[in-house]
Design an enzyme around this catalytic site. Structure first.
Site, PDB file in Angstrom:
ATOM      1  N   ASN A 189      -4.513 -48.835  41.294  1.00 55.85           N
ATOM      2  CA  ASN A 189      -4.807 -50.223  40.949  1.00 55.85           C
ATOM      3  C   ASN A 189      -3.599 -51.051  41.383  1.00 55.85           C
ATOM      4  O   ASN A 189      -2.569 -51.076  40.706  1.00 55.85           O
ATOM      5  CB  ASN A 189      -5.035 -50.311  39.428  1.00 55.85           C
ATOM      6  CG  ASN A 189      -5.346 -51.729  38.967  1.00 55.85           C
ATOM      7  OD1 ASN A 189      -5.268 -52.677  39.745  1.00 55.85           O
ATOM      8  ND2 ASN A 189      -5.681 -51.864  37.698  1.00 55.85           N
ATOM      9  N   ARG A 219      -3.933 -67.270  30.388  1.00 59.64           N
ATOM     10  CA  ARG A 219      -4.943 -68.088  31.086  1.00 59.64           C
ATOM     11  C   ARG A 219      -5.705 -68.952  30.087  1.00 59.64           C
ATOM     12  O   ARG A 219      -6.018 -68.503  28.990  1.00 59.64           O
ATOM     13  CB  ARG A 219      -5.936 -67.196  31.828  1.00 59.64           C
ATOM     14  CG  ARG A 219      -5.374 -66.600  33.089  1.00 59.64           C
ATOM     15  CD  ARG A 219      -6.396 -65.705  33.764  1.00 59.64           C
ATOM     16  NE  ARG A 219      -5.826 -64.376  33.955  1.00 59.64           N
ATOM     17  CZ  ARG A 219      -6.538 -63.272  34.128  1.00 59.64           C
ATOM     18  NH1 ARG A 219      -7.853 -63.312  34.140  1.00 59.64           N
ATOM     19  NH2 ARG A 219      -5.947 -62.116  34.299  1.00 59.64           N
ATOM     20  N   ARG A 250      -9.238 -49.735  42.640  1.00 60.41           N
ATOM     21  CA  ARG A 250      -9.821 -50.892  41.961  1.00 60.41           C
ATOM     22  C   ARG A 250      -9.702 -52.083  42.910  1.00 60.41           C
ATOM     23  O   ARG A 250      -8.615 -52.409  43.381  1.00 60.41           O
ATOM     24  CB  ARG A 250      -9.044 -51.199  40.685  1.00 60.41           C
ATOM     25  CG  ARG A 250      -9.565 -52.444  40.021  1.00 60.41           C
ATOM     26  CD  ARG A 250      -8.728 -52.807  38.820  1.00 60.41           C
ATOM     27  NE  ARG A 250      -9.330 -53.937  38.136  1.00 60.41           N
ATOM     28  CZ  ARG A 250      -8.644 -54.955  37.632  1.00 60.41           C
ATOM     29  NH1 ARG A 250      -7.330 -54.999  37.750  1.00 60.41           N
ATOM     30  NH2 ARG A 250      -9.261 -55.926  37.028  1.00 60.41           N
ATOM     31  N   HIS A 308     -13.866 -57.612  35.308  1.00 60.95           N
ATOM     32  CA  HIS A 308     -13.761 -56.536  34.296  1.00 60.95           C
ATOM     33  C   HIS A 308     -15.047 -55.708  34.251  1.00 60.95           C
ATOM     34  O   HIS A 308     -15.319 -55.038  33.254  1.00 60.95           O
ATOM     35  CB  HIS A 308     -13.555 -57.096  32.862  1.00 60.95           C
ATOM     36  CG  HIS A 308     -12.193 -57.631  32.579  1.00 60.95           C
ATOM     37  ND1 HIS A 308     -11.976 -58.570  31.595  1.00 60.95           N
ATOM     38  CD2 HIS A 308     -10.991 -57.348  33.120  1.00 60.95           C
ATOM     39  CE1 HIS A 308     -10.693 -58.864  31.547  1.00 60.95           C
ATOM     40  NE2 HIS A 308     -10.072 -58.139  32.459  1.00 60.95           N
ATOM     41  N   GLU A 342     -10.784 -47.587  32.490  1.00 57.73           N
ATOM     42  CA  GLU A 342     -11.221 -47.998  33.828  1.00 57.73           C
ATOM     43  C   GLU A 342     -10.869 -46.945  34.872  1.00 57.73           C
ATOM     44  O   GLU A 342     -11.615 -46.745  35.830  1.00 57.73           O
ATOM     45  CB  GLU A 342     -10.588 -49.351  34.185  1.00 57.73           C
ATOM     46  CG  GLU A 342     -11.240 -50.490  33.420  1.00 57.73           C
ATOM     47  CD  GLU A 342     -10.379 -51.753  33.342  1.00 57.73           C
ATOM     48  OE1 GLU A 342      -9.418 -51.750  32.553  1.00 57.73           O
ATOM     49  OE2 GLU A 342     -10.674 -52.703  34.068  1.00 57.73           O
TER      50      GLU A 342
END
Ligand code: ADP
Length: 399
Positions: A7, A242, A92, A181, A384
């Protein structure tokens, strides 16, 4: 069978070497501060292998150098990747655009398309591409598979994925909701259904992935029908740094008052959310500040919960019938207070959290709702890396 999962972020590479069927991890690690000034002796790679932790110190000029050092650490730990018989490397990739919606074997053409999608994900896809290129060079002959964060949301209904802007402009600039996601939402919703002993096709779910980034999804019979993140990962829930949802007029207002695009980008992606409101983006610290009476921390928390409840309400209505609500991600898995406040007082909607079960610390999937709660509420750890490893393995497995 062994799969290396990578990733790659703009200044970091997270990796894991694992066995996709059993989920056994034989090594994992993080390269950080790539391309940054780092003093001698400062740690930049933490590698957890068979022989325990190995720490590498000193600057990492670029991704290629970082990955080369990681391969050296694997070899030093007795797991030389060149001779380990890797079945695949799984990457990813954040944005698959309209093009990619299932795990994809990476060819030069696929790589070029992922690079072209950078205009939709300028903070993410270029770093993903660099990670893939390095892995292709260092692991010749090993199949490289891209697993896209947007894939699970590819089939969002038109009403959920369309922004109400001029249709020609939207088509020209690729403006629509993609969702992110997705690997986590898909994995966690599968685990939640399994926990309940039901098939994903038979359950309607709300999944709340609350980490540094945060997103929610509404899933009907195994298919995502809505999600809080949009064209970019900036929309929706309040996050660590964010903003989540905003009146788009705010951006125009800022621009008219002298902020340029780069400044607004930094403001909304890195200086907003919990951090913008309270100076703190880590929930453990935020909770501690709230307890000591910090009013800004309290407001940040209240705004976070307000937005979360807003979407839970929306998805309850959108789905009509909900069987299970699941919390995941660093915050969702660890903050019992967030879980409690997100769902407090919703008994009339069939949601009753058991405060004692909610406070139990348990690293595996568990239920936190009362036995008579019509809607089950679960905590399910996301994974993940495992989902990416399994997707990559399924693609390259013979037959
Ligand atoms: P990412 O989105 O980067 O993958 P994670 O899912 O790992 O992030 O979530 C990281 C966040 O989880 C941290 O910023 C922190 O706020 C939160 N977190 C981790 N542990 C705890 C804890 N014990 N209590 C509350 N929050 C926690």
């Amino acid at each position: 069978m062994l799969v290396l999962v990578l990733n790659s972020g703009s200044s970091s590479i997270k990796y894991q070497l694992l066995e996709p069927d059993s989920g056994t991890v034989s090594a994992s690690g993080l390269v950080s501060r790539i391309g940054e000034d780092v003093g001698p002796g400062e740690p930049t790679i933490e590698h957890h292998g068979r022989g325990g932790e190995i720490v590498h110190t000193g600057p990492i000029p670029d991704h290629a150098a970082g990955l080369k050092l990681v391969f050296g650490l694997f070899a030093a730990d007795g797991q030389d990747l060149a001779t380990a018989g890797l079945a695949a490397a799984g990457h990813r990739v954040v944005h698959g655009g309209e093009v990619f919606y299932r795990p994809t074997l990476i060819t030069d053409e696929v790589l070029a398309t992922i690079r072209d999608l950078s205009s939709l994900a300028p903070l993410h896809n270029p770093a993903n591409v660099i990670g893939i290129e390095c892995a292709m060079r260092l692991l010749p002959g090993v199949p490289q598979v891209a697993v896209f964060d947007t894939a699970f949301f590819h089939g969002l209904p038109a009403a959920a994925k369309t922004y109400a802007v001029d249709a020609g402009i939207a088509a020209k600039f690729g403006i629509r909701r993609y969702g992110f996601h997705g690997t986590s939402h898909e994995y966690v919703s599968g685990q939640a259904a399994a926990f309940l002993g039901r098939r994903p096709e038979d359950v309607n779910q709300i999944v709340l992935h609350l980490g540094n980034g945060a997103s929610g999804s509404a899933i009907r019979a195994g298919r995502a029908v809505d999600t809080t993140m949009g064209m970019t990962p900036l929309e929706g829930l309040v996050m660590g740094t964010r903003s989540g949802d905003l009146d788009p007029g705010i951006i125009l207002h800022l621009e008219r008052n002298g902020l340029d695009v780069a400044e607004i980008d930094v403001l909304l992606n890195r200086e907003s959310g919990l951090k913008g409101l309270s100076g703190i983006n880590d929930f453990r610290e935020l909770h501690a500040h709230m307890e000591s009476g910090d009013a800004a921390a309290r407001l940040a928390y209240d705004v976070y919960i307000h937005r979360l409840r807003h979407y839970i309400g929306a998805y309850l209505i959108e789905l009509g019938r909900v069987d299970v609500i699941t919390f995941t991600g660093g915050v969702g898995e660890n903050s019992s207070q967030v879980r409690f406040d997100a769902l407090a007082g919703l008994e009339r909607f069939g949601i009753a959290i058991d405060p004692q079960l909610n406070d139990v610390r348990n690293r595996s999937a568990h239920r936190i709702s009362k036995s008579d709660s019509e809607i089950a509420v679960l905590v399910v750890p996301t994974n993940e890396e495992l989902a990416i490893a399994r997707a990559a393995a399924d693609l390259v497995r013979p037959g």
